[in-house]
Structure formats: C-alpha cells, structure tokens
Design an enzyme around this catalytic site. Structure first.
Site, PDB file in Angstrom:
ATOM      1  CB  SER A 118     -11.202 -10.923 -56.242  1.00  0.00           C
ATOM      2  OG  SER A 118     -10.691 -10.387 -57.710  1.00  0.00           O
ATOM      3  CG  HIS A 139     -10.680 -12.042 -51.190  1.00  0.00           C
ATOM      4  ND1 HIS A 139     -11.657 -13.104 -51.862  1.00  0.00           N
ATOM      5  CD2 HIS A 139     -10.962 -10.909 -51.831  1.00  0.00           C
ATOM      6  CE1 HIS A 139     -12.226 -12.508 -52.764  1.00  0.00           C
ATOM      7  NE2 HIS A 139     -12.048 -11.464 -53.031  1.00  0.00           N
ATOM      8  CD  GLU A 151     -12.104 -16.864 -50.112  1.00  0.00           C
ATOM      9  OE1 GLU A 151     -12.506 -17.879 -50.298  1.00  0.00           O
ATOM     10  OE2 GLU A 151     -11.915 -15.915 -50.900  1.00  0.00           O
ATOM     11  CG  ASN A 189     -14.392 -13.959 -56.244  1.00  0.00           C
ATOM     12  OD1 ASN A 189     -15.615 -13.584 -56.132  1.00  0.00           O
ATOM     13  ND2 ASN A 189     -13.297 -13.273 -55.977  1.00  0.00           N
TER      14      ASN A 189
HETATM   15  N1  3HC Z   1     -20.122   1.934 -44.720  1.00  0.00           N
HETATM   16  C1  3HC Z   1     -20.539   1.876 -43.787  1.00  0.00           C
HETATM   17  N2  3HC Z   1     -21.721   1.459 -43.284  1.00  0.00           N
HETATM   18  C2  3HC Z   1     -22.445   0.645 -44.533  1.00  0.00           C
HETATM   19  C3  3HC Z   1     -21.800   0.778 -45.736  1.00  0.00           C
HETATM   20  C4  3HC Z   1     -20.542   1.449 -45.966  1.00  0.00           C
HETATM   21  N3  3HC Z   1     -20.046   1.490 -47.084  1.00  0.00           N
HETATM   22  N4  3HC Z   1     -22.657   0.397 -46.615  1.00  0.00           N
HETATM   23  C5  3HC Z   1     -23.766  -0.239 -45.815  1.00  0.00           C
HETATM   24  N5  3HC Z   1     -23.676   0.192 -44.624  1.00  0.00           N
HETATM   25  C6  3HC Z   1     -24.523  -0.207 -43.485  1.00  0.00           C
HETATM   26  C7  3HC Z   1     -25.834   0.632 -43.481  1.00  0.00           C
HETATM   27  O1  3HC Z   1     -25.443   1.931 -42.575  1.00  0.00           O
HETATM   28  C8  3HC Z   1     -26.686  -0.240 -42.550  1.00  0.00           C
HETATM   29  O2  3HC Z   1     -26.319  -0.203 -41.334  1.00  0.00           O
HETATM   30  P1  3HC Z   1     -27.729  -0.444 -40.257  1.00  0.00           P
HETATM   31  O3  3HC Z   1     -28.338  -1.908 -40.582  1.00  0.00           O
HETATM   32  O4  3HC Z   1     -27.129  -0.489 -38.876  1.00  0.00           O
HETATM   33  O5  3HC Z   1     -28.644   0.540 -40.392  1.00  0.00           O
HETATM   34  C9  3HC Z   1     -26.398  -1.333 -43.353  1.00  0.00           C
HETATM   35  O6  3HC Z   1     -25.131  -1.345 -43.591  1.00  0.00           O
HETATM   36  C10 3HC Z   1     -27.174  -1.998 -44.461  1.00  0.00           C
HETATM   37  O7  3HC Z   1     -27.136  -1.002 -45.328  1.00  0.00           O
HETATM   38  P2  3HC Z   1     -28.320  -0.377 -46.179  1.00  0.00           P
HETATM   39  O8  3HC Z   1     -29.500  -0.321 -45.267  1.00  0.00           O
HETATM   40  O9  3HC Z   1     -27.876   0.904 -46.747  1.00  0.00           O
HETATM   41  O10 3HC Z   1     -28.362  -1.247 -47.315  1.00  0.00           O
HETATM   42  P3  3HC Z   1     -28.822  -2.870 -47.323  1.00  0.00           P
HETATM   43  O11 3HC Z   1     -29.584  -3.487 -46.168  1.00  0.00           O
HETATM   44  O12 3HC Z   1     -29.535  -2.790 -48.757  1.00  0.00           O
HETATM   45  O13 3HC Z   1     -27.520  -3.326 -47.647  1.00  0.00           O
HETATM   46  C11 3HC Z   1     -25.523  -4.344 -48.516  1.00  0.00           C
HETATM   47  C12 3HC Z   1     -26.169  -3.125 -48.571  1.00  0.00           C
HETATM   48  C13 3HC Z   1     -24.899  -4.585 -47.078  1.00  0.00           C
HETATM   49  C14 3HC Z   1     -24.363  -4.078 -49.726  1.00  0.00           C
HETATM   50  C15 3HC Z   1     -26.382  -5.654 -48.688  1.00  0.00           C
HETATM   51  O14 3HC Z   1     -27.036  -5.196 -50.088  1.00  0.00           O
HETATM   52  C16 3HC Z   1     -25.481  -6.889 -49.073  1.00  0.00           C
HETATM   53  O15 3HC Z   1     -25.124  -7.499 -48.226  1.00  0.00           O
HETATM   54  N6  3HC Z   1     -25.221  -7.270 -50.438  1.00  0.00           N
HETATM   55  C17 3HC Z   1     -24.415  -8.161 -51.031  1.00  0.00           C
HETATM   56  C18 3HC Z   1     -22.851  -7.779 -50.589  1.00  0.00           C
HETATM   57  C19 3HC Z   1     -21.985  -9.023 -51.332  1.00  0.00           C
HETATM   58  O16 3HC Z   1     -22.326  -9.934 -51.425  1.00  0.00           O
HETATM   59  N7  3HC Z   1     -20.683  -8.446 -51.304  1.00  0.00           N
HETATM   60  C20 3HC Z   1     -19.685  -9.586 -51.522  1.00  0.00           C
HETATM   61  C21 3HC Z   1     -19.415  -9.082 -52.971  1.00  0.00           C
HETATM   62  S1  3HC Z   1     -18.012 -10.192 -53.610  1.00  0.00           S
HETATM   63  C22 3HC Z   1     -16.644  -9.654 -53.305  1.00  0.00           C
HETATM   64  O17 3HC Z   1     -16.605  -8.572 -52.515  1.00  0.00           O
HETATM   65  C23 3HC Z   1     -15.430 -10.511 -53.380  1.00  0.00           C
HETATM   66  C24 3HC Z   1     -14.905  -9.577 -54.813  1.00  0.00           C
HETATM   67  O18 3HC Z   1     -13.422 -10.420 -54.771  1.00  0.00           O
HETATM   68  C25 3HC Z   1     -15.525  -9.670 -55.831  1.00  0.00           C
END
Ligand code: 3HC
Length: 282
Positions: A118, A139, A151, A189
């Site tokens: 990251s 990434h 990325e 990040n």
């Molecule tokens: N596997 C498969 N499908 C998944 C899943 C998983 N682990 N998690 C969620 N889903 C699917 C669900 O089945 C659902 O599908 P549908 O819309 O077709 O029914 C869809 O994704 C949405 O899931 P939920 O309804 O359970 O939950 P939300 O609508 O609250 O979405 C989330 C969850 C996608 C995590 C959303 O909250 C989100 O986008 N959050 C922000 C995530 C983010 O910013 N990530 C980046 C973090 S930074 C990073 O990773 C970089 C690192 O270096 C730190």
C-alpha cells in the site's frame, strides 16, 4: 496464466479469488496453515456471495469451479512455476524484501514479481532482485472482489513490457488499472490517508464523535463509508504504517500520524479485525 500469491490475508486471498474466478491457475502460499485455512474460508464465503447474485447456469458450479483452479500450501517452491507472482504480506519492508529475494531465486527469469504494497517503495523492492525491470506494484483495493481499481505502480527500472503485461492482467481480472509512479503512498493512500488522519484529529480534539464525523462524510460527500468506519475496515495498524511511510518519505509534518491513532494501535484496538477500533464489532 499461472499466478502465484504470497500471503493469505484479506488482500492475498481476495487477489487469489479474483484470479481463479477469471480462469487463471493460482497457487496461494502462506507460511502459516491457519492463515491459509482462514483465507480459503474467506474465498469460499465471498464466492458464495458472488454466486448468489447470479442466476441459473451462471451461478451453478461457480464456487467449485473457481476453487478447482486454486491450490494452496506453505511451500514456496510451487511459486517457481508462476508467470507472475503477487506478494501480499503485511507492510514490513524487511519481510517483503526477503520474499522478493526468495522469489527472484525461485521464479523463471521472465516471470513478473508484483507487490500489493500500500505504500512501500517498488524501486527499493526491485533493487533486492536481479530483475528490477520486471518488478512492479499491483495495488488492489479492499474488498478485492468488489473494488474496480488496481493502481499499477512503475518502479524507476520497470520496463514498458512489464507494465503492459501487468496492466493487461488487471484488465483481464475485470479491474480498471491506473498507472502511477513510485512515490510514497502512490496516489490512493497519499490522498486517502490524510483525510482519515484529519478525521481522527477532529475526534481527538472533541470537534465531534466518530459517528458524527462519519455521518458528515457519508451524507455530505456521498462516501460509502465514513472515514473512521473506513479506517477500522482497513485496520488502524495498517493506517498507522502508511502514515509513517508518508511522514518519513516526505519529511513533511502534514503527514504526522494522529496521536489518538497511535494510542488505539498501542492498545490493540486495530479496527474490525480485532473487534474494536473507533467502533465495536461483534
Ligand atoms: N466478496 C464478494 N462480494 C462482496 C464482498 C466480498 N468480500 N463484499 C461486498 N460484496 C458485494 C455484495 O454482495 C453486494 O453486491 P450486490 O450489490 O450485487 O448485492 C455489494 O458488494 C455491496 O455489498 P453490501 O451490500 O454488503 O455492503 P455495502 O453496500 O455497504 O458495500 C462496500 C460494502 C463495498 C465495502 C462499501 O461500503 C464500500 O465501497 N466501502 C469503501 C471501501 C473502500 O474505500 N475501499 C478501499 C479501502 S483503501 C485500500 O484498500 C487501500 C489499502 O492500501 C489501504
């Protein structure tokens, strides 16, 4: 393609899942059997969610067919058969460096060695190998099966051929690759963490409670998760590691990690994975 993944944590298992789902032969390696078991459990659960959204023939066999392309083990040697390996272990330079040295010795000279880091320098990791032109950053974002972005980070020596092959793989995995250069925190990040850090300062200074800060960003800016919820989701230890890389890398006080973040990490409150961060989890 034969793809190796090192590290069966949230990111590594997610990458292995997506690669196997898209028809690649994947070997997932982790030094700990329990980590592999947890990782494979996560893959199965996530595939079941994917299958539940599909209908008829598309859903049938999706889980088992994907899992049939995914093998795993604690042994490193099978990674030597990979055309591309993605390293996805925790954020520690010395650990990653030693993995890159090992992979360099195991894998055929033409293989690409990618890191899902990251924020650690791709150029420094590449220098640990004898193939710096075939070392690159890949990434992925958490949760890997859902998030579109990869990325693709070019180290100083990364060749155009290596970049193009990695970009094409990301496209093949249904992702949208974005090219960036190797600077601390890359783009994702470098932009995200200062916002999360600022939200923590706002809580520490008593400007508002975590719920209120998160509500402001969710309702006011249409973010799917508030910054403190997202920090808990990423892991507070990971957030602190990234901020330290930014702070050390730029020597700029604007990246100073919030003391409240340090305190929570010291207390073992690491977010969702430990059951307690800014919020409590079942
Ligand atoms: N596997 C498969 N499908 C998944 C899943 C998983 N682990 N998690 C969620 N889903 C699917 C669900 O089945 C659902 O599908 P549908 O819309 O077709 O029914 C869809 O994704 C949405 O899931 P939920 O309804 O359970 O939950 P939300 O609508 O609250 O979405 C989330 C969850 C996608 C995590 C959303 O909250 C989100 O986008 N959050 C922000 C995530 C983010 O910013 N990530 C980046 C973090 S930074 C990073 O990773 C970089 C690192 O270096 C730190």
């Amino acid at each position: 393609m034969r793809i190796g993944v090192v590290g069966a944590g949230t990111m590594g298992s997610g990458i292995a899942q997506v690669a196997a789902f898209h028809g690649h032969q994947v070997y997932l390696q982790d030094a700990q059997t329990e980590a592999l078991e947890r990782g494979l459990g996560r893959v199965r659960k996530s595939l079941e969610r994917v299958a539940a959204r599909k209908e008829g023939a598309e859903a049938e066999g999706l889980v088992e067919q994907t899992l049939s392309r995914l093998t795993s083990g604690v042994e490193l040697e099978p990674l030597g058969e990979s055309e591309l390996v993605v390293e996805a272990v925790f954020e520690n330079f010395e650990v990653k460096k030693s993995i890159f040295e090992t992979l360099d010795g195991l894998c055929p000279p033409a293989a690409i060695l990618a890191s899902n880091t990251s924020s650690i320098s791709i150029t420094r990791l590449a220098a640990a190998t004898g193939r710096s032109e075939r070392v690159i950053g890949m990434h992925f974002m958490n949760p890997v099966p859902v998030m579109k972005l990869v990325e693709v980070i070019r180290g100083v020596a990364t060749s155009d051929a290596c970049f193009e092959a990695t970009r094409d793989l990301a496209l093949d995995l249904g992702k949208t690759p974005v090219e960036v250069n190797d600077f601390p925190g890359f783009v994702s990040n470098r932009v995200l963490l200062p916002m999360l850090n600022e939200a923590m300062f706002a809580v520490m200074e008593g400007v508002a409670k975590p719920e209120a800060v998160d509500q402001v960003m969710k309702l006011g800016m249409n973010h799917p998760m508030g910054p403190l919820q997202l920090a808990d989701f990423i892991g507070l230890d990971v957030c602190l590691d990234i901020l330290n890389v930014l702070y050390e890398g730029f020597k700029d006080p604007k990246y100073r990690p919030c003391p409240l973040l340090r305190q929570l990490v010291d207390a073992g409150r690491l977010g969702r994975k430990s059951g307690h961060g800014f919020y409590r989890y079942e």
